[in-house]
Design an enzyme around this catalytic site. Sequence first.
Site, PDB file in Angstrom:
ATOM      1  N   HIS A  25     -17.241 -39.661  -4.430  1.00 47.50           N
ATOM      2  CA  HIS A  25     -17.134 -41.059  -4.887  1.00 47.50           C
ATOM      3  C   HIS A  25     -15.691 -41.517  -4.676  1.00 47.50           C
ATOM      4  CE1 HIS A  25     -18.200 -44.140  -8.315  1.00 47.50           C
ATOM      5  NE2 HIS A  25     -17.387 -44.674  -7.396  1.00 47.50           N
ATOM      6  N   HIS A  27     -13.897 -44.876  -2.672  1.00 42.14           N
ATOM      7  CA  HIS A  27     -13.969 -46.085  -1.835  1.00 42.14           C
ATOM      8  C   HIS A  27     -12.746 -46.027  -0.936  1.00 42.14           C
ATOM      9  CE1 HIS A  27     -17.039 -47.913  -4.501  1.00 42.14           C
ATOM     10  NE2 HIS A  27     -16.436 -47.143  -5.394  1.00 42.14           N
ATOM     11  N   HIS A 205     -23.940 -47.366  -7.546  1.00 43.02           N
ATOM     12  CA  HIS A 205     -23.196 -47.455  -8.798  1.00 43.02           C
ATOM     13  C   HIS A 205     -24.157 -47.974  -9.873  1.00 43.02           C
ATOM     14  CE1 HIS A 205     -19.737 -47.044  -6.253  1.00 43.02           C
ATOM     15  NE2 HIS A 205     -18.860 -47.320  -7.184  1.00 43.02           N
ATOM     16  N   GLU A 208     -21.697 -47.967 -14.987  1.00 43.98           N
ATOM     17  CA  GLU A 208     -20.227 -47.910 -15.119  1.00 43.98           C
ATOM     18  C   GLU A 208     -19.882 -48.841 -16.286  1.00 43.98           C
ATOM     19  OE1 GLU A 208     -18.080 -49.550 -11.755  1.00 43.98           O
ATOM     20  OE2 GLU A 208     -16.152 -48.765 -12.441  1.00 43.98           O
ATOM     21  N   ASP A 286     -12.622 -42.347  -7.143  1.00 39.93           N
ATOM     22  CA  ASP A 286     -13.041 -43.755  -7.076  1.00 39.93           C
ATOM     23  C   ASP A 286     -12.105 -44.588  -6.187  1.00 39.93           C
ATOM     24  OD1 ASP A 286     -14.887 -45.735  -7.592  1.00 39.93           O
ATOM     25  OD2 ASP A 286     -14.288 -46.090  -9.657  1.00 39.93           O
ATOM     26  N   ASP A 287     -10.974 -45.035  -6.739  1.00 39.56           N
ATOM     27  CA  ASP A 287     -10.006 -45.854  -5.988  1.00 39.56           C
ATOM     28  C   ASP A 287      -8.606 -45.329  -6.297  1.00 39.56           C
ATOM     29  OD1 ASP A 287     -11.796 -48.220  -4.985  1.00 39.56           O
ATOM     30  OD2 ASP A 287     -12.330 -47.922  -7.095  1.00 39.56           O
TER      31      ASP A 287
END
Length: 356
Positions: A25, A27, A205, A208, A286-287
């Site tokens: 996961h 991005h 997703h 969340e 994630d980011d």
Amino acid sequence: MFEVHAIDPERLPELLRVMPKAELHIHIEGSLEPELIFALAQRNGVSLPYADVAALRSAYAFSNLQSFLDLYYAGASVLLHAQDFYDMAWAYFEKAAADQVVRAELFFDPQTHTARGVPMGAVIEGLSRACRDAQTRLNISADLILCFLRHLSEEEALATLEAALPWREHFIGVGLDSSEVGHPPEKFARVFARARELGLHCVAHAGEEGPPAYIWGALDVLKVERIDHGVQAIHDAGLMQRLADSRMPLTVCPLSNLKLCVFKTLSEHNLGQILDAGLCVTLNSDDPAYFGGYLNDNYLQTFADLQLNAQHAYQLAANSIEASFAPEADKHRWLRELTTCFQSFEQRDGMPLRAG
Ligand code: HPA
Ligand code: ZN
């Protein structure tokens, strides 16, 4: 499951750093560091509403998912050419190699780029070339997952999938991201059905910020093989049982949840509870450029704040390998390497100190 014998807790951080692991996961646009945003802005003649790297970084204070997404889409505006996408992904792979990532499945958001006139081919070819180089130069197995932006319509998602089909062999699956609340999985039933027909893996997703009902929808309507985030499942006992019984993987991102205020502090994160409930949990970044840490930072900070142990470490790394879409032979090899890594820590602990 391999049973971990006594490992000195002081050596747990080192073990977390060196154990082989998969990241499921991430991005890739969320790996764009402010320095690279400014370098690409200069290279491409794009102007940014921030004076410098420090000013941009100081804007990274988020109150929820949407406040982050606004900046994230603005940051991605510097990406124009295949080489830009390559450079972004390559910078991530170098970080991933240092974190002993053996397998990475990268989300990308084509609509963020095609809406600005960037050709689909530039996006996919740049990313795909970086994935191939990750294998040959860094020994990281990497694949791409095309994500639909859920704040846009299903018709736009369908058009995006069709537009990507000339590059069908360059991505292994589809996902669903962007603003969750108000955009339930059911909105994308037809595009996920089409993706399944095409033999693509499906993830989404869900849970969340959105309610457990969105996780049920992702499972039953989109028929996903993994849930991204999923931490809101804790509020629905029947759902927890379903996730545990089916070993449905959850790709949990603790530092993301902290930065987007899903949990007030890391020690309040429910990762430990979800793990203890027997769910197939994995840890992810994630980011990472926006949330203050790459994969090993997520492991190190989460283990410290939740007081997790070496058995949890083995479980999370093994889950990440099990939940990946890599070929079975690779998964077996990485699991053996993971076990060997843990055994080497046990053996060294057990060895008597040599005299002299
Ligand atoms: N949630 C939803 N969409 C996203 C995220 C996220 O954490 N990161 C990038 N797009
Ligand atoms: Zn995400």
